[in-house]
Design a protein around this motif. Structure first.
Motif, PDB file in Angstrom:
ATOM      1  N   GLY A  84       0.779  -1.220   0.000  1.00 32.65           N
ATOM      2  CA  GLY A  84       0.000   0.000   0.000  1.00 32.65           C
ATOM      3  C   GLY A  84       0.818   1.281   0.000  1.00 32.65           C
ATOM      4  O   GLY A  84       0.271   2.368   0.097  1.00 32.65           O
ATOM      5  N   ALA A  85       2.140   1.181  -0.127  1.00 28.68           N
ATOM      6  CA  ALA A  85       3.004   2.364  -0.062  1.00 28.68           C
ATOM      7  C   ALA A  85       2.697   3.367  -1.171  1.00 28.68           C
ATOM      8  O   ALA A  85       2.885   4.566  -0.996  1.00 28.68           O
ATOM      9  N   PHE A  86       2.225   2.912  -2.314  1.00 30.61           N
ATOM     10  CA  PHE A  86       1.961   3.800  -3.441  1.00 30.61           C
ATOM     11  C   PHE A  86       0.468   4.061  -3.649  1.00 30.61           C
ATOM     12  O   PHE A  86       0.051   4.459  -4.723  1.00 30.61           O
ATOM     13  N   GLU A  87      -0.335   3.836  -2.631  1.00 29.40           N
ATOM     14  CA  GLU A  87      -1.771   4.067  -2.788  1.00 29.40           C
ATOM     15  C   GLU A  87      -2.100   5.538  -3.021  1.00 29.40           C
ATOM     16  O   GLU A  87      -2.993   5.864  -3.786  1.00 29.40           O
ATOM     17  N   SER A  88      -1.362   6.441  -2.381  1.00 29.31           N
ATOM     18  CA  SER A  88      -1.677   7.861  -2.509  1.00 29.31           C
ATOM     19  C   SER A  88      -1.045   8.495  -3.750  1.00 29.31           C
ATOM     20  O   SER A  88      -1.430   9.580  -4.150  1.00 29.31           O
ATOM     21  N   GLN A  89      -0.065   7.826  -4.338  1.00 24.31           N
ATOM     22  CA  GLN A  89       0.560   8.346  -5.550  1.00 24.31           C
ATOM     23  C   GLN A  89       0.857   7.182  -6.489  1.00 24.31           C
ATOM     24  O   GLN A  89       1.116   6.082  -6.045  1.00 24.31           O
ATOM     25  N   PRO A  90       0.823   7.404  -7.782  1.00 24.40           N
ATOM     26  CA  PRO A  90       1.078   6.303  -8.722  1.00 24.40           C
ATOM     27  C   PRO A  90       2.546   5.864  -8.682  1.00 24.40           C
ATOM     28  O   PRO A  90       3.428   6.636  -8.325  1.00 24.40           O
ATOM     29  N   ILE A  91       2.768   4.627  -9.042  1.00 24.38           N
ATOM     30  CA  ILE A  91       4.141   4.121  -9.128  1.00 24.38           C
ATOM     31  C   ILE A  91       4.807   4.791 -10.323  1.00 24.38           C
ATOM     32  O   ILE A  91       4.262   4.776 -11.429  1.00 24.38           O
ATOM     33  N   PRO A  92       6.002   5.376 -10.108  1.00 35.01           N
ATOM     34  CA  PRO A  92       6.685   6.032 -11.232  1.00 35.01           C
ATOM     35  C   PRO A  92       7.038   5.020 -12.323  1.00 35.01           C
ATOM     36  O   PRO A  92       7.289   3.860 -12.036  1.00 35.01           O
ATOM     37  N   ASP A  93       7.068   5.494 -13.574  1.00 39.72           N
ATOM     38  CA  ASP A  93       7.431   4.575 -14.645  1.00 39.72           C
ATOM     39  C   ASP A  93       8.929   4.287 -14.591  1.00 39.72           C
ATOM     40  O   ASP A  93       9.705   4.996 -13.965  1.00 39.72           O
ATOM     41  N   LYS A  94       9.329   3.230 -15.273  1.00 43.15           N
ATOM     42  CA  LYS A  94      10.696   2.736 -15.214  1.00 43.15           C
ATOM     43  C   LYS A  94      11.709   3.774 -15.687  1.00 43.15           C
ATOM     44  O   LYS A  94      12.782   3.924 -15.100  1.00 43.15           O
TER      45      LYS A  94
END
Length: 83
Positions: free
Chosen positions: A60-70
């Motif tokens: 849930g660490a990225f629930e508030s922000q999207p996962i950055p692209d590679k």
């Protein structure tokens, strides 16, 4: 309510259980009960079943922000390490 349960277990595991019980100052009943409680938690939370505990902490660490692209992650890595 507590009830009795009789188990049939391999003799080596019984010996290990006694040693572990003495070493950790816990009853074998308590050890088995805690293990079964953990299994029950995993059953009730199927999203976390397949991960190791360290990974579950990140859940849930990225629930508030999207996962950055590679590409963005790679660029940030190079900027930090080469500047």
């Amino acid at each position: 309510m507590q009830k009795k349960l009789t188990l049939s277990i391999n003799e080596d595991l019984i010996e290990f259980a006694h040693v572990f019980s003495k070493k950790t100052n816990q009853s074998i009943s308590h050890i088995v009960e805690e293990y079964l409680n953990e299994l029950k938690k995993q059953e009730n939370n199927p999203d976390k079943n397949n991960f190791k505990p360290k990974i579950n902490k990140l859940y849930g660490a990225f629930e508030s922000q999207p996962i950055p692209d590679k590409k963005e992650l790679r660029r940030n890595f190079h900027e930090k390490n080469y500047n």
